[in-house]
Motif scaffolding. Structure first.
Motif, PDB file in Angstrom:
ATOM      1  N   ILE A   1      -0.384  15.474 -12.557  1.00  0.00           N
ATOM      2  CA  ILE A   1      -1.114  16.736 -12.716  1.00  0.00           C
ATOM      3  C   ILE A   1      -0.164  17.929 -12.826  1.00  0.00           C
ATOM      4  N   LYS A   2       1.142  17.649 -12.950  1.00  0.00           N
ATOM      5  CA  LYS A   2       2.092  18.765 -13.042  1.00  0.00           C
ATOM      6  C   LYS A   2       2.924  18.662 -14.317  1.00  0.00           C
ATOM      7  N   ALA A   3       3.643  19.736 -14.611  1.00  0.00           N
ATOM      8  CA  ALA A   3       4.368  19.852 -15.877  1.00  0.00           C
ATOM      9  C   ALA A   3       5.563  18.901 -15.938  1.00  0.00           C
TER      10      ALA A   3
ATOM     11  N   MET B   1       5.584  23.326  -5.979  1.00  0.00           N
ATOM     12  CA  MET B   1       5.093  24.137  -4.853  1.00  0.00           C
ATOM     13  C   MET B   1       4.091  25.165  -5.358  1.00  0.00           C
ATOM     14  N   ASP B   2       2.899  25.140  -4.811  1.00  0.00           N
ATOM     15  CA  ASP B   2       1.909  26.177  -5.107  1.00  0.00           C
ATOM     16  C   ASP B   2       1.708  26.994  -3.843  1.00  0.00           C
ATOM     17  N   VAL B   3       1.742  28.288  -3.972  1.00  0.00           N
ATOM     18  CA  VAL B   3       1.451  29.147  -2.821  1.00  0.00           C
ATOM     19  C   VAL B   3      -0.029  29.526  -2.892  1.00  0.00           C
TER      20      VAL B   3
ATOM     21  N   GLY C   1      -6.803  31.730  -3.693  1.00  0.00           N
ATOM     22  CA  GLY C   1      -6.384  30.387  -4.087  1.00  0.00           C
ATOM     23  C   GLY C   1      -4.949  30.472  -4.561  1.00  0.00           C
ATOM     24  N   GLU C   2      -4.630  29.829  -5.701  1.00  0.00           N
ATOM     25  CA  GLU C   2      -3.237  29.817  -6.158  1.00  0.00           C
ATOM     26  C   GLU C   2      -2.783  31.206  -6.607  1.00  0.00           C
ATOM     27  N   ILE C   3      -1.706  31.675  -5.986  1.00  0.00           N
ATOM     28  CA  ILE C   3      -1.129  32.968  -6.393  1.00  0.00           C
ATOM     29  C   ILE C   3       0.226  32.752  -7.047  1.00  0.00           C
ATOM     30  N   ILE C   4       0.916  31.678  -6.631  1.00  0.00           N
ATOM     31  CA  ILE C   4       2.219  31.318  -7.196  1.00  0.00           C
ATOM     32  C   ILE C   4       2.208  29.832  -7.519  1.00  0.00           C
ATOM     33  N   GLY C   5       2.800  29.480  -8.667  1.00  0.00           N
ATOM     34  CA  GLY C   5       3.049  28.072  -8.982  1.00  0.00           C
ATOM     35  C   GLY C   5       4.517  27.928  -9.335  1.00  0.00           C
ATOM     36  N   GLY C   6       5.183  26.929  -8.760  1.00  0.00           N
ATOM     37  CA  GLY C   6       6.604  26.781  -9.060  1.00  0.00           C
ATOM     38  C   GLY C   6       7.097  25.381  -8.762  1.00  0.00           C
TER      39      GLY C   6
END
Ligand code: ATP
Ligand code: MN
Length: 465
Positions: free
Chosen positions: A362-364, A379-381, A387-392
């Motif tokens: 489900i990730k890149a 890591m998703d913040v 809900g999700e504010i950061i994706g990294g």
């Protein structure tokens, strides 16, 4: 009228040199009073606060006074006077009034107070004149400034990644195409397909969905960079958290592993919230009073406590055992929905959560693969209300593993040789993330619809101006 240099209202309200001759210019919020005297509440956008102008009606032409209505623009000369009214320290006793522009009371859309946010979205060209949008736009400015300040203080370099790109490996399907071909009659190949060699760039091009891939090139040379620019996604998701055009901040750091990436994200977001509390408190207090009574408390709370850091696998376990009825099913391998994310943050931990090590499916493709063969160092913040504010993630730096993953996922990499070159020549561990600027603003302002934290929202079927 005598020429006196203009003072912004934000500065004027702090002055104590009573008796001074001053000039202010701005838009009339309200005018009330009696036959003898008018009280004008004037706002010039420099602050949420108005200054009160006291006008002795008998010294002015009736025709002039008549057009000083809500929304009109005026220039006022007068004397700065200590005010005895409550909620204001100073006022101006006018001795010169000039009207720049009237605003017909029968047609001015903001004549009355208390319009709904939905109505204001339909007149987005005028809504910056309301207290609400004035406050939001000032906070937006301060947050943008704080972002540059934070990274500058930490020695990051601002990298301008392209807005028009030829790579479609990240967002195929959700990209906006950029073309100079005649859409009614595009050049065609002998087989009948559209002939992009005739297009402006000699190949098909799109608006960027993320600056990350180019950001990685910068990190692998400058060490630590960030991007801050517009991002475009043609996803047809009409939610209160998605825009078709939004702004994203993407730091990328050579030699950072997932732990340092999480530390950076947490420090960054706490810095921004502290900056807002230190520099935007008048606007935040106004927004809190109007829309979200717990706003200030929530902002302080996020700064005070460590974010929870938890592997996806454990997060899913908590959700499965919660007994909560979710609209979307939750199981290992599921892409978490905002209801799941918010359950973890708001109900279970009652703190921001950084969820890590997601299933690779489900990730890149570029995320670093874990030893288990099943998960990646994502890591998703996750934040309350958002809900999700950061994706990294930590990025895959191994050329062979990355190439294999690209093949498995059937990603069109024919134009991506330049990206793979970073792994071919002097590859290094590195990590980064993307913060959605408008998601941050939702959190900081307490607004609940993302269309209300950007001046000119673009969403499906909505592109006015
Ligand atoms: P979501 O699952 O919420 O749609 P995403 O996983 O597609 O987001 P990423 O590709 O990880 O998003 O982008 C990084 C960040 O950009 C997100 O964490 C979010 O803050 C923001 N973001 C993503 N899509 C949008 C959008 N359409 N409008 C506004 N912000 C967005
Ligand atoms: Mn994401």
């Amino acid at each position: 009228m005598e020429s006196i240099s203009r003072t912004k209202i934000v500065d004027l309200l702090k002055r104590e040199d009573f008796g001074a001759k001053v000039n202010v210019k701005g838009w009339v919020r309200t005018r009330r009073g009696s036959k003898q005297v008018s009280f004008i509440a004037l706002n010039d956008g420099s602050t949420i606060n108005n200054v009160q102008i006291v006008v002795d009606n008998e010294h002015y032409d009736e025709e002039l006074l008549k057009v000083i209505t809500t929304g009109s623009c005026v220039s006022i000369n007068g004397t700065l006077v200590q005010s005895h009214g409550k909620g204001q320290a100073v006022e101006i006793h006018a001795n010169g009034v000039e009207v720049y522009g009237s605003a017909d009371a029968t047609t001015y859309p903001l004549q009355k107070k208390g319009h709904s946010l939905e109505f204001l979205r339909e007149i987005a060209h005028l809504r910056p004149r309301t207290n609400t949008f004035g406050a939001i736009l000032r906070v937006r400015h301060h947050m943008a400034f704080a972002i540059h300040k934070f990274f500058n203080e930490k020695g990051f370099f601002y990298l301008h990644t392209p807005i028009v790109t030829a790579s479609d490996c990240e967002g195929a399907g959700s990209m906006f195409q950029v073309t100079t071909l005649d859409v009614n009659n595009p050049a065609r190949t002998e087989e009948g397909a559209i002939d992009y060699t005739q297009d402006f760039f000699g190949k098909s091009a799109n608006l960027t969905v993320s600056g990350q891939l180019e950001g990685e090139l910068g990190a692998m040379a400058l060490g630590a960079i960030y991007t801050f620019g517009p991002t475009f996604r043609a996803e047809n998701s009409n939610t209160p958290r998605h825009l078709a055009e939004f702004w994203m901040i993407e730091p990328e750091v050579a030699f950072n592993e997932l732990k340092e990436n999480m530390d950076l994200a947490e420090e960054f977001i706490k810095y921004l919230i502290q900056y807002a509390l230190d520099n935007c408190i008048d606007d935040l207090n106004f927004l809190s009073e109007m829309y979200d009574k717990e706003l200030i408390e929530r902002l302080k709370f996020v700064i005070e406590y460590d974010f929870v850091r938890l592997p996806y696998t454990e997060g899913v376990k908590i959700l499965e055992e919660s007994g909560e009825k979710f609209e979307f099913p939750v199981y290992w391998g599921a892409d978490l929905q905002s209801e799941h994310e918010r359950y973890l943050v708001e109900k279970h931990f009652k703190k921001p959560v950084i969820l890590t090590d997601y299933p690779k499916e489900i990730k890149a493709f570029y995320m670093k693969q874990n030893e288990d063969g099943k998960t990646v160092r994502a890591m998703d913040v996750l934040f309350p209300k958002i809900g999700e504010i950061i994706g990294g993630s930590q990025r895959e730096e191994d050329f062979d593993k990355l190439s294999k993953r690209i093949e498995e996922m059937e990603i069109p990499m024919k134009d991506m040789w330049w990206y793979l070159d970073t792994r071919r020549f002097g590859s290094a561990p590195h990590s980064g993330f993307g913060l959605g600027f408008e998601r941050l603003l939702l959190f900081v302002t307490g607004m609940s619809n993302i269309r209300d934290v950007i001046p000119f929202p673009r969403t499906p079927k909505n592109c006015e101006f």
